[in-house]
Design a protein around this motif. Structure first.
Motif, PDB file in Angstrom:
ATOM      1  N   UNK A  39      -3.807  10.426  -4.860  1.00 42.10           N
ATOM      2  CA  UNK A  39      -4.940   9.745  -5.482  1.00 42.10           C
ATOM      3  C   UNK A  39      -5.013   8.323  -4.940  1.00 42.10           C
ATOM      4  N   UNK A  40      -6.175   7.932  -4.489  1.00 45.23           N
ATOM      5  CA  UNK A  40      -6.431   6.579  -4.001  1.00 45.23           C
ATOM      6  C   UNK A  40      -7.245   5.890  -5.085  1.00 45.23           C
ATOM      7  N   UNK A  41      -6.595   5.043  -5.859  1.00 46.23           N
ATOM      8  CA  UNK A  41      -7.177   4.539  -7.098  1.00 46.23           C
ATOM      9  C   UNK A  41      -7.615   3.083  -6.937  1.00 46.23           C
ATOM     10  N   UNK A  42      -8.847   2.789  -7.352  1.00 44.77           N
ATOM     11  CA  UNK A  42      -9.337   1.421  -7.247  1.00 44.77           C
ATOM     12  C   UNK A  42     -10.385   1.116  -8.284  1.00 44.77           C
ATOM     13  N   UNK A  43     -10.868  -0.121  -8.244  1.00 49.49           N
ATOM     14  CA  UNK A  43     -11.912  -0.579  -9.159  1.00 49.49           C
ATOM     15  C   UNK A  43     -12.851  -1.480  -8.377  1.00 49.49           C
ATOM     16  N   UNK A  44     -14.133  -1.180  -8.398  1.00 58.08           N
ATOM     17  CA  UNK A  44     -15.091  -2.001  -7.654  1.00 58.08           C
ATOM     18  C   UNK A  44     -14.843  -1.913  -6.162  1.00 58.08           C
ATOM     19  N   UNK A  45     -14.610  -3.067  -5.535  1.00 58.33           N
ATOM     20  CA  UNK A  45     -14.421  -3.117  -4.095  1.00 58.33           C
ATOM     21  C   UNK A  45     -13.196  -2.356  -3.628  1.00 58.33           C
ATOM     22  N   UNK A  46     -12.120  -2.369  -4.420  1.00 54.76           N
ATOM     23  CA  UNK A  46     -10.927  -1.647  -3.982  1.00 54.76           C
ATOM     24  C   UNK A  46     -11.111  -0.138  -4.110  1.00 54.76           C
ATOM     25  N   UNK A  47     -11.981   0.303  -5.004  1.00 58.86           N
ATOM     26  CA  UNK A  47     -12.335   1.722  -5.064  1.00 58.86           C
ATOM     27  C   UNK A  47     -13.148   2.104  -3.828  1.00 58.86           C
ATOM     28  N   UNK A  48     -14.172   1.319  -3.517  1.00 51.32           N
ATOM     29  CA  UNK A  48     -14.999   1.605  -2.342  1.00 51.32           C
ATOM     30  C   UNK A  48     -14.170   1.586  -1.068  1.00 51.32           C
ATOM     31  N   UNK A  49     -13.175   0.732  -1.024  1.00 50.01           N
ATOM     32  CA  UNK A  49     -12.370   0.614   0.188  1.00 50.01           C
ATOM     33  C   UNK A  49     -11.447   1.815   0.384  1.00 50.01           C
ATOM     34  N   UNK A 142      -7.541  -2.385   4.584  1.00 45.94           N
ATOM     35  CA  UNK A 142      -7.638  -1.340   5.606  1.00 45.94           C
ATOM     36  C   UNK A 142      -6.433  -1.337   6.534  1.00 45.94           C
ATOM     37  N   UNK A 143      -5.853  -2.499   6.813  1.00 44.97           N
ATOM     38  CA  UNK A 143      -4.667  -2.548   7.665  1.00 44.97           C
ATOM     39  C   UNK A 143      -3.590  -1.605   7.118  1.00 44.97           C
ATOM     40  N   UNK A 144      -3.252  -1.807   5.850  1.00 46.21           N
ATOM     41  CA  UNK A 144      -2.184  -1.030   5.227  1.00 46.21           C
ATOM     42  C   UNK A 144      -2.581   0.435   5.038  1.00 46.21           C
ATOM     43  N   UNK A 145      -3.820   0.664   4.618  1.00 42.13           N
ATOM     44  CA  UNK A 145      -4.261   2.027   4.355  1.00 42.13           C
ATOM     45  C   UNK A 145      -4.360   2.844   5.643  1.00 42.13           C
ATOM     46  N   UNK A 146      -4.751   2.208   6.730  1.00 42.15           N
ATOM     47  CA  UNK A 146      -4.776   2.899   8.022  1.00 42.15           C
ATOM     48  C   UNK A 146      -3.382   3.347   8.425  1.00 42.15           C
TER      49      UNK A 146
END
Length: 333
Positions: A39-49, A142-146
């Motif tokens: 699960x990639x969990x976020x809120x607002x901008x971190x959700x969209x990212x 994105x650096x870390x998620x990539x």
């Protein structure tokens, strides 16, 4: 460059890329232990990212990978959330309330929680099972998620060339500075032309749909109080196109993945109606040192850099600070 602190940008970006050994060790351990759901969990901008990485997994992997909204996860639950779940969180401040509560919720269900943030003593860091910390205010994630997603897919035999990709990514901070320099006059011109524009129509697709959503909601709406419509390029012909008029400002985000033709199709139609169509295309930037087959993966990073220049110039010409809020973290809700 207007409002661009190059040393700080380089240091923050480098601190994120430098997490590679920790990310690899973590991913390898998780794969060896085994899990069923990410699960990639976020809120607002971190959700969209998170969306580009759900998109990458959906087209490349049989693993169950989903981007979810923190607050909705807490109230709706998830039938597959449990001891075989890994949940990833990101937060610039480390204090985003919805994300903090979602970490507690995921842990209560037995999930293993991971956080990326710049504040080791923040709730998002201390409540997670493991926190990987970059310099404060490092953005985007994105650096870390990539690194996380490509390592994961590589270990599963679903991504080729990881070692080469990760090595090339080490040079991305300097590459993005060159992107910012190239984008500066474009950004200034766009801002000057649109300083009195109060409505923008944004289109994007593929791994840029998340950024399209983010820039519309978190920048133009939240930070500039401008009205927007945002639509996925694949959905453009199913309703939102009726809002176009001759003077509508249309902003198109174009990347280099397999969905490019869908955005081309939307652009072609938009130009038939509006006389104010602006395309921000990642192909316009050389990205020296990045192999052609990896360019598409970097589209969110490239456009974040380009549009941060636009944001700074909009702030200037509109005399409206990007830090000004009426309600967010100002009023209780």
């Amino acid at each position: 460059m207007l409002g661009f602190n190059e040393p700080e940008f380089l240091a923050q970006s480098a601190s994120a890329v430098a997490l590679r050994p920790q990310i690899e060790e973590l991913v390898d351990r998780l794969v060896d232990q085994g899990f069923d759901t990410l699960l990639l969990v976020g809120a607002g901008g971190t959700y969209a990212q998170m969306w580009p990485y759900e998109h990458l997994a959906r087209r490349s992997s049989t693993l169950d990978v989903r981007a979810v909204i923190a607050a909705e996860l807490i109230v709706s639950g998830d039938a597959r959330l449990g001891e075989r779940t890994v949940a990833v969180f990101t937060s610039v401040s480390g204090t985003t309330d919805d994300s903090v509560r979602a970490i507690d919720y995921c842990r209560s269900k037995g999930a293993y929680t991971i956080s990326f943030t710049g504040h080791p003593d923040s709730p998002v860091a201390t409540k997670a099972d493991i926190a990987l910390v970059s310099q404060p205010k490092t953005w985007p994630f994105d650096f870390q998620l990539l690194l996380f997603m490509t390592r994961l897919l590589a270990r599963r035999g679903e991504f080729d060339g990881y070692e080469r990709f990760a090595t090339e990514l080490a040079g991305i901070p300097e590459i993005l500075v060159e992107v910012a320099r190239q984008a500066e006059p474009v950004a200034s011109a766009f801002a000057e032309d649109h300083k009195d524009t109060d409505y923008h129509f944004l289109i994007g697709g593929g791994n840029l749909w998340g950024f399209t959503y983010l820039y519309s909601m978190c920048i133009l709406e939240e930070m500039q109080w401008l009205r927007t419509t945002r639509v996925h390029s694949a959905e453009f012909f199913h309703g939102s196109l009726e809002l176009l008029e001759e003077d509508t400002s249309v902003i198109i985000f174009q990347g280099e993945d397999e969905t490019r033709p869908l955005t081309d199709r939307a652009e072609a139609f938009a130009r038939r109606v509006s006389k104010d169509v602006t395309v921000f295309d990642t192909r316009d930037y050389p990205l020296t040192g990045i192999s052609p087959e990896f360019r598409g993966l970097l589209a969110p990073l490239v456009l974040d850099t380009v549009m941060s220049r636009v944001s700074k110039h909009l702030e200037r010409v509109r005399d409206h600070s990007l830090d000004l809020r009426r309600y967010y973290r100002v009023m209780d809700y």
